[in-house]
Design an enzyme around this catalytic site. Structure first.
Site, PDB file in Angstrom:
ATOM      1  N   GLU A  60     -10.103   7.838   4.601  1.00 50.95           N
ATOM      2  CA  GLU A  60      -9.590   8.654   5.645  1.00 50.95           C
ATOM      3  C   GLU A  60      -8.178   9.057   5.774  1.00 50.95           C
ATOM      4  O   GLU A  60      -7.540   9.969   6.252  1.00 50.95           O
ATOM      5  CB  GLU A  60     -10.186   8.229   7.218  1.00 50.95           C
ATOM      6  CG  GLU A  60     -11.484   8.262   7.108  1.00 50.95           C
ATOM      7  CD  GLU A  60     -12.344   7.088   6.623  1.00 50.95           C
ATOM      8  OE1 GLU A  60     -13.557   7.378   6.246  1.00 50.95           O
ATOM      9  OE2 GLU A  60     -11.702   6.056   6.286  1.00 50.95           O
ATOM     10  N   VAL A  81      -6.303  -0.342   1.460  1.00 52.87           N
ATOM     11  CA  VAL A  81      -6.765  -1.382   0.603  1.00 52.87           C
ATOM     12  C   VAL A  81      -8.169  -1.183   0.137  1.00 52.87           C
ATOM     13  O   VAL A  81      -9.239  -1.117   1.160  1.00 52.87           O
ATOM     14  CB  VAL A  81      -6.471  -2.803   0.783  1.00 52.87           C
ATOM     15  CG1 VAL A  81      -7.077  -3.325   2.139  1.00 52.87           C
ATOM     16  CG2 VAL A  81      -7.026  -3.823  -0.455  1.00 52.87           C
ATOM     17  N   ILE A  83     -11.231  -2.980  -2.422  1.00 54.47           N
ATOM     18  CA  ILE A  83     -11.552  -4.205  -3.256  1.00 54.47           C
ATOM     19  C   ILE A  83     -12.882  -3.980  -3.903  1.00 54.47           C
ATOM     20  O   ILE A  83     -13.625  -3.412  -3.218  1.00 54.47           O
ATOM     21  CB  ILE A  83     -11.501  -5.534  -2.450  1.00 54.47           C
ATOM     22  CG1 ILE A  83     -10.088  -5.679  -1.835  1.00 54.47           C
ATOM     23  CG2 ILE A  83     -11.861  -6.664  -3.364  1.00 54.47           C
ATOM     24  CD1 ILE A  83      -9.984  -6.915  -0.852  1.00 54.47           C
ATOM     25  N   GLY A  86     -19.759  -4.676  -6.250  1.00 54.82           N
ATOM     26  CA  GLY A  86     -20.538  -4.493  -7.347  1.00 54.82           C
ATOM     27  C   GLY A  86     -21.107  -2.979  -7.456  1.00 54.82           C
ATOM     28  O   GLY A  86     -22.270  -2.808  -8.259  1.00 54.82           O
ATOM     29  N   HIS A  89     -18.865   2.464  -5.585  1.00 55.01           N
ATOM     30  CA  HIS A  89     -18.084   2.941  -4.468  1.00 55.01           C
ATOM     31  C   HIS A  89     -16.564   2.638  -4.520  1.00 55.01           C
ATOM     32  O   HIS A  89     -15.629   3.514  -4.180  1.00 55.01           O
ATOM     33  CB  HIS A  89     -18.442   1.785  -3.073  1.00 55.01           C
ATOM     34  CG  HIS A  89     -17.711   2.176  -1.990  1.00 55.01           C
ATOM     35  ND1 HIS A  89     -16.544   1.342  -1.476  1.00 55.01           N
ATOM     36  CD2 HIS A  89     -17.856   3.114  -1.039  1.00 55.01           C
ATOM     37  CE1 HIS A  89     -16.246   1.703  -0.251  1.00 55.01           C
ATOM     38  NE2 HIS A  89     -16.981   2.936  -0.123  1.00 55.01           N
ATOM     39  N   ARG A 128      -0.270  -8.979  -3.120  1.00 52.95           N
ATOM     40  CA  ARG A 128       0.669  -7.814  -3.169  1.00 52.95           C
ATOM     41  C   ARG A 128       0.877  -7.489  -1.517  1.00 52.95           C
ATOM     42  O   ARG A 128       1.503  -6.498  -1.328  1.00 52.95           O
ATOM     43  CB  ARG A 128      -0.044  -6.547  -3.790  1.00 52.95           C
ATOM     44  CG  ARG A 128      -0.238  -6.999  -5.484  1.00 52.95           C
ATOM     45  CD  ARG A 128      -1.205  -6.094  -6.052  1.00 52.95           C
ATOM     46  NE  ARG A 128      -1.447  -6.429  -7.492  1.00 52.95           N
ATOM     47  CZ  ARG A 128      -1.762  -7.388  -8.063  1.00 52.95           C
ATOM     48  NH1 ARG A 128      -2.218  -8.321  -7.354  1.00 52.95           N
ATOM     49  NH2 ARG A 128      -1.783  -7.463  -9.341  1.00 52.95           N
TER      50      ARG A 128
END
Length: 172
Positions: A60, A81, A83, A86, A89, A128
């Protein structure tokens, strides 16, 4: 290390810049660190009353950044962020956010600070996020880049074709 060769954080005079920060809500600890870093960069550059907007996720960010750019903001700092999991996406969201934020910058001629972490693990994101013990502060870096770019664009528009533009200015 991904931060090797990064420029140093030198505040620019941001008193006349209208700045917004749009931040995703997923991964609260990482996002809290990114926001804190962005706030430090804005405070160091004496940006007055930056707007902060939260969105559900990284996907968004571009649409809200575009709305802010259309409202006349000189810089929009986008923080998020993603991550890896599996499924595909990760690739879809990262691509959409990157392409969308690039489009906002180019379509609106507005500085967009890209503070979207695209990490394989939560540990990489935390490293980070500018938190105590983190090796990098990507929130601060994204805000600093947006401010320097906004300052350069403002200078170019004020003095087209004149000399050197884009040098950082002391905030004193």
């Amino acid at each position: 290390m991904s931060g090797a060769g990064a420029p140093t954080h030198e505040p620019v005079d941001g008193r006349d810049l209208k700045v917004a920060v749009v931040a995703a809500s997923w991964h609260t600890q990482v996002m809290d660190g990114l926001l804190a870093g962005a706030r430090r960069a804005l405070a160091d550059s004496r940006v007055e009353a930056p707007l902060e907007v939260r969105v559900p996720g990284t996907f968004e960010l571009p649409v809200v950044a575009a709305a802010l750019a259309a409202q006349g903001y000189d810089a929009v700092v986008a923080l998020g962020v993603v991550i890896r999991g599996g499924t595909p996406h990760f690739e879809y969201v990262c691509s959409a956010a990157t392409d969308g934020l690039s489009r906002v910058a180019l379509d609106h001629g507005v500085a967009v600070g890209f503070g979207v972490l695209t990490c394989d693990t939560e540990e990489q994101a935390l490293d980070r996020a500018g938190l105590p013990g983190s090796s990098e502060d990507k929130g601060l870096e994204a805000a600093s880049a947006a401010l320097l770019t906004a300052r350069t664009l403002k200078d170019l528009r004020a003095r087209p074709g004149e000399g050197t533009v884009g040098e950082s200015r002391p905030t004193a």
